[in-house]
Design a protein around this motif. Structure first.
Motif, PDB file in Angstrom:
ATOM      1  N   PHE A 103       0.777  -1.217   0.049  1.00 41.78           N
ATOM      2  CA  PHE A 103       0.068   0.169   0.077  1.00 41.78           C
ATOM      3  C   PHE A 103       0.820   1.104   0.120  1.00 41.78           C
ATOM      4  CE2 PHE A 103      -3.379  -2.757   1.855  1.00 41.78           C
ATOM      5  CZ  PHE A 103      -4.231  -2.473   0.795  1.00 41.78           C
ATOM      6  N   GLY A 104       1.716   0.973   0.655  1.00 35.91           N
ATOM      7  CA  GLY A 104       2.925   2.111   0.800  1.00 35.91           C
ATOM      8  C   GLY A 104       3.591   2.533  -0.614  1.00 35.91           C
ATOM      9  N   LEU A 105       3.628   1.567  -1.470  1.00 39.85           N
ATOM     10  CA  LEU A 105       4.391   1.561  -2.616  1.00 39.85           C
ATOM     11  C   LEU A 105       3.450   2.303  -3.615  1.00 39.85           C
ATOM     12  CD1 LEU A 105       6.839   1.220  -4.477  1.00 39.85           C
ATOM     13  CD2 LEU A 105       5.770  -1.025  -5.029  1.00 39.85           C
ATOM     14  N   VAL A 106       1.963   2.008  -3.471  1.00 39.79           N
ATOM     15  CA  VAL A 106       0.989   2.699  -4.408  1.00 39.79           C
ATOM     16  C   VAL A 106       1.044   4.250  -4.083  1.00 39.79           C
ATOM     17  CG1 VAL A 106      -1.457   2.721  -4.790  1.00 39.79           C
ATOM     18  CG2 VAL A 106      -0.547   0.588  -4.510  1.00 39.79           C
ATOM     19  N   ALA A 113       6.944  10.666  -4.847  1.00 43.21           N
ATOM     20  CA  ALA A 113       7.910  11.125  -3.736  1.00 43.21           C
ATOM     21  C   ALA A 113       8.590   9.772  -3.477  1.00 43.21           C
ATOM     22  CB  ALA A 113       6.966  11.615  -2.435  1.00 43.21           C
ATOM     23  N   TRP A 114       9.350   9.432  -4.100  1.00 50.86           N
ATOM     24  CA  TRP A 114      10.326   8.092  -4.345  1.00 50.86           C
ATOM     25  C   TRP A 114      11.128   8.010  -3.191  1.00 50.86           C
ATOM     26  CZ3 TRP A 114       8.145   4.887  -7.598  1.00 50.86           C
ATOM     27  CH2 TRP A 114       7.570   5.229  -8.732  1.00 50.86           C
ATOM     28  N   TRP A 115      11.444   9.041  -2.360  1.00 54.70           N
ATOM     29  CA  TRP A 115      12.336   9.083  -1.172  1.00 54.70           C
ATOM     30  C   TRP A 115      11.618   8.378   0.026  1.00 54.70           C
ATOM     31  CZ3 TRP A 115      10.607  11.801   2.822  1.00 54.70           C
ATOM     32  CH2 TRP A 115       9.544  12.759   2.810  1.00 54.70           C
ATOM     33  N   LEU A 116      10.084   8.510  -0.239  1.00 49.93           N
ATOM     34  CA  LEU A 116       9.394   7.726   0.966  1.00 49.93           C
ATOM     35  C   LEU A 116       9.668   6.310   1.092  1.00 49.93           C
ATOM     36  CD1 LEU A 116       6.209   9.914   0.646  1.00 49.93           C
ATOM     37  CD2 LEU A 116       8.014   9.762   2.380  1.00 49.93           C
ATOM     38  N   THR A 162       2.072  13.463   2.053  1.00 46.88           N
ATOM     39  CA  THR A 162       1.550  12.857   0.551  1.00 46.88           C
ATOM     40  C   THR A 162       0.244  13.365   0.281  1.00 46.88           C
ATOM     41  OG1 THR A 162       0.687  11.072   2.272  1.00 46.88           O
ATOM     42  CG2 THR A 162       2.723  10.588   1.276  1.00 46.88           C
ATOM     43  N   GLN A 163      -0.309  14.424   0.769  1.00 45.12           N
ATOM     44  CA  GLN A 163      -1.354  15.036   0.415  1.00 45.12           C
ATOM     45  C   GLN A 163      -1.067  16.500  -0.085  1.00 45.12           C
ATOM     46  OE1 GLN A 163      -5.295  14.265   2.455  1.00 45.12           O
ATOM     47  NE2 GLN A 163      -4.198  13.076   3.862  1.00 45.12           N
TER      48      GLN A 163
END
Length: 293
Positions: A103-106, A113-116, A162-163
């Motif tokens: 879910f985090g990857l989605v 924000a790929w660093w996440l 993320t929002q």
């Protein structure tokens, strides 16, 4: 073979408000910045809930094989009680972690924000290392730091970012507040387990502080979390509704200070979880109402 009901108990549902609370606050902070994104909020909630379940199963497994839970008072532990084989509980923990990462990857793909991804990996490694591995930091008194950082700062600020793509003072104050209440929940759990943790060589912060000071720290964490909203009140007057939690905090605080029997502290876990959920709801409502002024 553990029953479905026992697996649910092993997931420790009373701790799940600690996962939902930061997502609510982080989402409300994004709403205040006119950046509310429902799908992102739902994905963040799934990540937080699954990480919490994963941590609970991982702790069940690691404490169980070390014998820490052999004389435990409180919610069922699958391994410690013999209800489930250690390997099954370990697999359940990693299944929860795997779903959380999915879910985090989605969420990362949506936000770009790929660093996440690194943050997510850090969350999983920290969750397992809490009581797992050769040198679990939860046995050194650092579990409270993990809870504050990941179930307070990271979960809340990550949800907001993320929002909205940025942070705000409200998000930071909310992250600190819900993080402190989550730490209070852990402290209530660890004060109850001081005798068995000492025997098992588990030096939690409660063990290091000692029974009296550990109990006092619980009250202090709740007080700071609730009163911290005063910082936001000049620009957001509706934030003062969070102070309505003060009466609800009196009973668990009294039990923590005066409850000498280990079983008397069990209700404090549920009450503190509800306080965290109430804090997140009132904090969020305060932000939304103040935004309309």
């Amino acid at each position: 073979m553990a029953t479905a009901a026992q697996w649910i108990q092993g997931a420790r549902p009373r701790t799940l408000p600690a996962a939902i609370a930061p997502v609510l606050i982080g989402t409300a902070a994004a709403f205040e910045m006119d950046a509310f994104k429902p799908l992102n909020a739902v994905l963040a909630a799934f990540v937080a809930l699954l990480l919490q379940v994963g941590v609970n199963y991982a702790n069940d497994y690691s404490d169980g094989i070390r014998g820490t839970d052999e004389d435990r008072v409180g919610p069922l532990r699958l391994v410690g009680s013999g209800a489930a084989k250690p390997e099954m509980v370990k697999r359940a923990a990693f299944a929860a972690f795997g779903l959380a990462m999915l879910f985090g990857l989605v969420l990362v793909v949506i936000t770009q924000a790929w660093w996440l991804i690194l943050v997510g990996l850090g969350c999983v490694l920290a969750a397992w290392g809490y009581t797992g591995g050769k040198n679990p930091y939860g046995y050194m008194g650092l579990g409270d730091v993990f809870v504050f950082v990941f179930f307070g700062l990271v979960a809340t600020l990550g949800t907001t970012y993320t929002q909205a793509g940025q942070l705000s003072l409200a998000a930071i104050i909310g992250a600190i507040g819900t993080g402190l209440i989550a730490c209070a929940l852990l402290m209530a759990n660890n004060v109850r387990d001081i005798p068995t943790d000492i025997q098992a060589g588990k030096k939690t912060l409660a063990v290091r502080l000692g029974d009296k000071h550990a109990r006092e720290s619980y009250v202090l964490m709740l007080a700071v979390a609730i009163l911290l909203v005063v910082v936001l009140a000049p620009a957001r007057p509706w934030m003062l509704i969070v102070l309505l939690l003060i009466p609800a905090s009196l009973m668990p605080s009294w039990l923590m200070i005066n409850g000498r029997k280990r079983k008397s502290l069990i209700p404090v876990l549920k009450q503190t979880g509800l306080i965290n959920l109430g804090y997140s709801v009132l904090f969020s409502v305060g932000l939304v109402l103040s935004h309309g002024l």
